[in-house]
Design a protein around this motif. Structure first.
Motif, PDB file in Angstrom:
ATOM      1  N   VAL A 107      16.747 -11.196  63.961  1.00  0.00           N
ATOM      2  CA  VAL A 107      17.106 -12.591  63.687  1.00  0.00           C
ATOM      3  C   VAL A 107      16.207 -13.551  64.458  1.00  0.00           C
ATOM      4  CG1 VAL A 107      18.928 -14.330  63.938  1.00  0.00           C
ATOM      5  CG2 VAL A 107      19.505 -12.002  63.215  1.00  0.00           C
ATOM      6  N   VAL A 108      15.830 -14.637  63.790  1.00  0.00           N
ATOM      7  CA  VAL A 108      15.266 -15.799  64.461  1.00  0.00           C
ATOM      8  C   VAL A 108      16.200 -16.977  64.197  1.00  0.00           C
ATOM      9  CG1 VAL A 108      13.449 -17.553  64.431  1.00  0.00           C
ATOM     10  CG2 VAL A 108      12.835 -15.148  64.487  1.00  0.00           C
ATOM     11  N   ALA A 109      16.715 -17.556  65.264  1.00  0.00           N
ATOM     12  CA  ALA A 109      17.473 -18.798  65.160  1.00  0.00           C
ATOM     13  C   ALA A 109      16.489 -19.937  65.388  1.00  0.00           C
ATOM     14  CB  ALA A 109      18.591 -18.839  66.204  1.00  0.00           C
ATOM     15  N   PHE A 110      16.336 -20.775  64.384  1.00  0.00           N
ATOM     16  CA  PHE A 110      15.392 -21.883  64.453  1.00  0.00           C
ATOM     17  C   PHE A 110      16.159 -23.170  64.724  1.00  0.00           C
ATOM     18  CE2 PHE A 110      13.054 -25.410  62.544  1.00  0.00           C
ATOM     19  CZ  PHE A 110      11.805 -25.240  63.106  1.00  0.00           C
ATOM     20  N   ALA A 111      15.786 -23.875  65.785  1.00  0.00           N
ATOM     21  CA  ALA A 111      16.455 -25.116  66.172  1.00  0.00           C
ATOM     22  C   ALA A 111      15.508 -26.285  65.929  1.00  0.00           C
ATOM     23  CB  ALA A 111      16.891 -25.067  67.633  1.00  0.00           C
ATOM     24  N   HIS A 112      15.856 -27.140  65.000  1.00  0.00           N
ATOM     25  CA  HIS A 112      14.949 -28.211  64.581  1.00  0.00           C
ATOM     26  C   HIS A 112      14.872 -29.346  65.593  1.00  0.00           C
ATOM     27  CE1 HIS A 112      18.102 -31.148  63.426  1.00  0.00           C
ATOM     28  NE2 HIS A 112      18.800 -30.105  63.008  1.00  0.00           N
ATOM     29  N   ALA A 145      15.537 -12.237  59.434  1.00  0.00           N
ATOM     30  CA  ALA A 145      16.600 -13.073  58.894  1.00  0.00           C
ATOM     31  C   ALA A 145      16.630 -14.334  59.748  1.00  0.00           C
ATOM     32  CB  ALA A 145      17.942 -12.349  58.964  1.00  0.00           C
ATOM     33  N   VAL A 146      16.678 -15.485  59.095  1.00  0.00           N
ATOM     34  CA  VAL A 146      16.550 -16.749  59.809  1.00  0.00           C
ATOM     35  C   VAL A 146      17.782 -17.616  59.569  1.00  0.00           C
ATOM     36  CG1 VAL A 146      15.146 -18.831  60.120  1.00  0.00           C
ATOM     37  CG2 VAL A 146      14.046 -16.658  59.529  1.00  0.00           C
ATOM     38  N   VAL A 147      18.232 -18.262  60.620  1.00  0.00           N
ATOM     39  CA  VAL A 147      19.296 -19.246  60.496  1.00  0.00           C
ATOM     40  C   VAL A 147      18.864 -20.502  61.231  1.00  0.00           C
ATOM     41  CG1 VAL A 147      20.589 -18.408  62.536  1.00  0.00           C
ATOM     42  CG2 VAL A 147      21.787 -19.655  60.700  1.00  0.00           C
TER      43      VAL A 147
END
Length: 400
Positions: A107-112, A145-147
């Protein structure tokens, strides 16, 4: 993921949104806003990260569509910044096409970075995710998988706690739980997180929250690019009348957020003149009113934002300090990249926050880029660092 692979994918994050408050007036048409989450639907969830619902995204950026990913807009339970009550938060979830590898997709959690402070400002309501579709597509194409959370109050009804790193960090951790629930067994418990500016503070906050909030997850590391870690000094700059234009834009949204979330806070102690007159216009992000915000910002004078009394300034500093980092030892290693020509964040603030985190026991590797600004830091080291964490390589000696 190897170092060579990292350099090939460096361009994938070229669209990483770093500006704290520099929202452009011209943006792609928004996606239709979803129906509000009912109290019953929220009450049906049991813990932070539980899914409330999921909706396939049919209007998405061509680059993201080309990956073959299954892209959904999800809503999940998190904890409100304003007292900790359950709250619905939205996010974009992207699952790679095909079968998952043994153990599931990592997983990569992407924080904008900042997209705004109103519900309509959420990246999940835009086909290109307010400029974040490029990074999301890049990670999906490499088997992650990205969130990408919107944060509380951005994308869904609520009050956004702008630059509250602890609150945003909780939203990030909970989003990973929600992602894994989409396809049980297909998504690994091993995760990384990366974010810039507001998102940099969010992933830093997630690192500190992860161990207690989601002990079943295995955090490999977080990358904080020009993070908004400790913005307490903004109050001193406002008192002295020395906020720069970019800092003024961010400070106004910080004031707005605190005023909305804390009804006892008298905003008239912190705004007057054109700032008070144009307060509503200053809240806009995208769409037909965006230019009004740009025009209103241009009219603000230094005196418009000076705290009325030393006592008022002290109270605001205490509130900002409560939102900042670090607060405790992190759950995993952290890379921080910060810049010497940052128009939003004085590098001395970040350096001091890193030193405090190190003193708390968090393994922090810091890279200072003296000739870079807030939006143009070199992210190649970040991608390489993430590759080493995924491969299980030893963490480079940090905090020395």
């Amino acid at each position: 993921m190897t170092g060579g692979h990292t350099h090939r994918t460096a361009s994938l994050l070229a669209m990483l949104s770093l500006g704290i408050a520099g929202v452009a007036a011209c943006q792609p048409a928004p996606v239709a806003a979803p129906a509000p989450v009912t109290a019953a639907a929220l009450a049906a969830t049991k813990r932070p990260g539980d899914l409330i619902d999921r909706t396939p995204m049919t209007e998405i950026d061509p680059g993201l569509r080309a990956t073959g990913a299954r892209v959904l807009r999800i809503r999940y339970r998190s904890s409100s910044a304003w007292g900790g009550a359950p709250v619905a938060v939205s996010a974009v979830a992207a699952l790679p096409g095909g079968d998952p590898p043994p153990g599931g997709w990592p997983v990569v959690a992407f924080a904008h970075g900042t997209s705004g402070i109103l519900p309509e400002c959420g990246p999940s309501l835009s086909p290109d995710l307010r400029g974040s579709a490029g990074p999301v597509a890049g990670f999906v194409a490499k088997g992650f998988a990205v969130v990408a959370t919107d944060y509380e109050g951005v994308g869904e009804a609520g009050i956004h706690a702008y630059l509250d790193d602890r609150a945003a960090g909780a939203n990030v951790v909970d989003s990973v739980r929600a992602l894994r629930a989409l396809q049980p067994g297909a998504v690994s418990n091993r995760w990384l997180a990366i974010g810039g500016s507001q998102g940099g503070g969010a992933v830093w906050g997630a690192n500190e929250a992860a161990a207690a909030r989601a002990p079943e997850l295995h955090l490999l590391g977080t990358v904080a690019l020009v993070p908004a870690a400790d913005m307490t000094a903004y109050v001193d700059l406002a008192s002295a009348g020395t906020l720069g234009p970019d800092q003024t834009a961010a400070y106004v949204w910080m004031l707005m957020a605190q005023g909305r979330g804390r009804t006892a806070l008298d905003l008239n102690l912190y705004r007057r003149g054109s700032a008070a007159t144009n307060w509503t216009a200053l809240s806009y992000c995208y769409g037909p009113h965006a230019q009004e915000r740009v025009d209103a910002l241009a009219k603000i004078t230094p005196g418009d934002l000076k705290p009325a009394t030393p006592e008022a300034a002290a109270r605001l500093k205490a509130l900002f300090a409560g939102m900042g980092l670090p607060k405790q030892r992190g759950a995993g290693p952290m890379l921080v990249i910060y810049a010497g020509r940052d128009s939003f964040i004085d590098p001395a603030w970040t350096k001091a926050a890193i030193a405090r985190a190190c003193a708390m026991g968090t393994p922090v590797e810091a890279i200072f880029q003296p000739d870079k600004g807030h939006g143009d830091v070199d992210i190649a080291p970040a991608l390489e660092w993430m590759g080493h964490r995924l491969a299980g390589d030893p963490v480079k000696a940090a905090c020395q």
